[in-house]
Design an enzyme around this catalytic site. Structure first.
Site, PDB file in Angstrom:
ATOM      1  N   LYS A 112       0.877  -1.186  -0.110  1.00 58.73           N
ATOM      2  CA  LYS A 112      -0.105   0.007  -0.099  1.00 58.73           C
ATOM      3  C   LYS A 112       1.047   1.326  -0.172  1.00 58.73           C
ATOM      4  CE  LYS A 112      -4.250  -2.329   1.319  1.00 58.73           C
ATOM      5  NZ  LYS A 112      -3.614  -3.514   1.409  1.00 58.73           N
TER       6      LYS A 112
HETATM    7  C1  LIG Z   1      -4.064  -4.830   0.537  1.00 62.94           C
HETATM    8  C2  LIG Z   1      -2.947  -6.070   0.567  1.00 62.94           C
HETATM    9  C3  LIG Z   1      -3.384  -6.961  -0.685  1.00 62.94           C
HETATM   10  C4  LIG Z   1      -4.862  -6.876  -1.349  1.00 62.94           C
HETATM   11  O1  LIG Z   1      -4.778  -5.853  -2.268  1.00 62.94           O
HETATM   12  P1  LIG Z   1      -5.913  -5.560  -3.164  1.00 62.94           P
HETATM   13  O2  LIG Z   1      -5.446  -4.333  -3.962  1.00 62.94           O
HETATM   14  O3  LIG Z   1      -6.676  -4.908  -1.955  1.00 62.94           O
HETATM   15  O4  LIG Z   1      -6.660  -6.727  -3.827  1.00 62.94           O
HETATM   16  C5  LIG Z   1      -2.704  -7.934  -0.480  1.00 62.94           C
HETATM   17  N1  LIG Z   1      -1.601  -8.060   0.150  1.00 62.94           N
HETATM   18  C6  LIG Z   1      -1.180  -7.094   1.174  1.00 62.94           C
HETATM   19  C7  LIG Z   1      -0.107  -7.316   2.112  1.00 62.94           C
HETATM   20  C8  LIG Z   1      -2.071  -6.205   1.266  1.00 62.94           C
HETATM   21  O5  LIG Z   1      -1.696  -5.156   2.026  1.00 62.94           O
END
Ligand SMILES: *Cc1c(COP(=O)(O)O)cnc(C)c1O
Length: 494
Positions: A112
């Site tokens: 993120k």
């Molecule tokens: C948010 C997240 C995901 C999922 O990603 P999306 O864009 O919501 O599908 C996968 N792995 C981690 C570690 C995340 O923080």
């Protein structure tokens, strides 16, 4: 070419990119989507000589067309700097015949950071462009991870303030530590006596409270949200797929025009949708492989055409994928429905009223590029172990879900296409579960000691993000009742 944005629930709407960044979600509840699809204006071969920031500009300029070159480059330079622990920003690592896109070298060692590092700059630039003099106040409720990534992104960004509410006692030790040690005059972290849903509901209520809005406006503030449906989060994620492809190209691992598979551990469907957009703008992609954990709504959807959230919610060892409503899927639904906003609205209405909807056979036929799979918690841990035993490379639990799904797909299909796997978190972010997989005898209550053990086993230094919170002073200690959340917001802004 100027790209404008419409809503998935109202095709007649027209906003500039900067307006869509400021608004986040359309007033009709829909998500913003480009009115036409731009294309890369240089060959991938030409692009493969660029560094991450250079490439980010070439990709993002296609979507954020009302930002000037100077504005966009400044946003990019402010985002992808020494907050990342590697000059490359996004390294590509080969293990067991696949290429892992390491998206975890930012402030909170998870993917993120890729988008939340740049969103604050896209937002403050958008405010200036639209003659908004108010400071932007980000309000977020978090179950752990997004809150910290947003705090780190907005930390000390002029013209912004950020308030994060988390359930006191409802997040992990490391997650709480990361948040309550957050620096920055403009940041505020508050625990609440309640669970994540209580916090989320109360935040939504504050957002829609007109009296509060007016009160803040008089003081020179306006609310905004940093959630993953914002185009300011979606499109920066397109960059690393193009970047990784270009790296394979320049290293001679693939030839010009050669297609690759992209595997993504999926929750809210944002990251994999960004991969889909990468293909739209010109990246040669064979299959998108959508990997789920035991909350396998998406696996079932791709198999049957029915999206059904009426099922048990499982808390798993890949918690950031524990989701039953993947909000970003609405954009794909709109696209495969032939950009029909009435049809999309109908599906989403059914999702709210009955918890499910079924797409038509025509729509399902348009999903031929997608494969889907899932991994149970045991399969996830077993994959971490087998990859470690065979290669020495250690995955976090989320990436391991993707790796398991890919391994199974490759064996069953015989597909030899070169494959990129989105690696969404550092194993040090989920140390207890990773240790359970590779060294169960070393599990202890001391997270920091375990990180040191993991460092030895993986032959990787403990990330700065973990080292820092060991000693950083605690700056946020406030805990309030849910009913007092609006007053806590007022207090911080006064
Ligand atoms: C948010 C997240 C995901 C999922 O990603 P999306 O864009 O919501 O599908 C996968 N792995 C981690 C570690 C995340 O923080």
């Amino acid at each position: 070419m100027e790209i404008l944005y419409k809503s998935t629930r109202d095709s007649s709407k027209r906003l500039t990119a900067s307006q869509a960044v400021l608004q986040g979600l359309s007033e009709d509840g829909g998500l913003f989507i480009p009115t036409s699809i731009p294309g890369l204006d240089k060959s991938l071969k030409e692009l493969s000589s660029l560094d991450y920031r250079g490439l980010a500009y070439e990709v993002m300029k296609l979507f954020f067309t009302d930002y000037t070159e100077e504005e966009l480059k400044k946003c990019i330079d402010n985002a992808y700097d020494d907050k990342f622990d590697t000059e490359e920003i996004v390294p590509l690592v080969e293990a067991d015949g696949a290429y892992y896109i390491e998206l975890f070298h930012g402030a909170t060692i998870a993917f993120k950071d890729m988008a939340l590092s740049i969103l604050p700059h896209l937002m403050t630039t958008a405010a200036k462009k639209n003659n908004i003099s108010n400071d932007i106040v980000i309000l977020t409720a978090t179950s752990g991870d997004t809150g910290k990534a947003a705090l780190a992104g907005f930390d000390s960004v002029p013209g912004t303030k950020i308030i994060v509410f988390y359930p006191k006692g409802g997040v992990s030790f490391i997650q709480e530590r990361q948040m309550v040690t957050q620096a920055g005059e403009n940041t505020c972290v508050i625990g609440i006596n309640g669970n994540f849903d209580d916090a989320q509901t109360a935040v939504k209520k504050i957002f829609s409270d007109d009296a509060m809005k007016a009160e803040l406006n008089a003081k020179g503030y306006q609310f905004s949200s940093a959630n993953s449906i914002n185009i300011g989060r979606l499109f920066p994620q397109v960059v690393y797929y193009v970047f990784s492809y270009c790296k394979l190209l320049s290293e001679g691992k693939i030839g010009e025009g050669e297609k690759v598979n992209i595997v993504v551990p999926t929750g809210n469907f944002g990251n994999i949708l960004a991969a889909y957009y990468a293909k739209q703008i010109g990246l040669p992609v064979n299959k998108f492989i959508c990997a789920s954990n035991e909350n396998k709504v998406l696996f079932d959807f791709f198999g049957t055409g029915v999206y059904d959230k009426n099922r048990q919610f499982n808390l798993t060892n890949s918690p950031s994928m524990d989701i039953l409503i993947s909000s970003n899927l609405e954009r794909l639904i709109y696209l495969i429905a032939g950009e029909d906003s009435d049809k999309t609205k109908e599906f989403m209405k059914n999702l709210v009223s009955g918890g499910k909807y079924e797409i038509t056979a025509d729509m399902k036929a348009k999903l031929a590029d997608f494969e889907a799979g899932f991994a149970t918690q045991d399969e996830t841990l077993a994959r971490i172990k087998s990859l470690y035993d065979n290669t020495g490379y250690v995955l976090d639990t989320h990436t391991a879900v993707a790796s398991y799904v890919y391994d199974k797909y490759r064996k069953e299909s015989g597909d030899q296409t070169k494959t990129l796997i989105a690696s969404t978190a550092s194993p040090f972010k989920f140390t207890p579960n990773v240790m359970k997989a590779i060294a169960p005898d070393k599990i202890s209550d001391d997270n920091f000691a375990m990180a040191d053990e993991l460092s030895k086993l993986a032959n990787v230094a403990v990330p700065k993000a973990i080292e820092e919170i060991k000693t950083a002073p605690i700056k946020h200690t406030k805990v309030v009742d849910v009913k007092d959340m609006p007053d806590a917001v007022r207090d911080f802004l006064n």
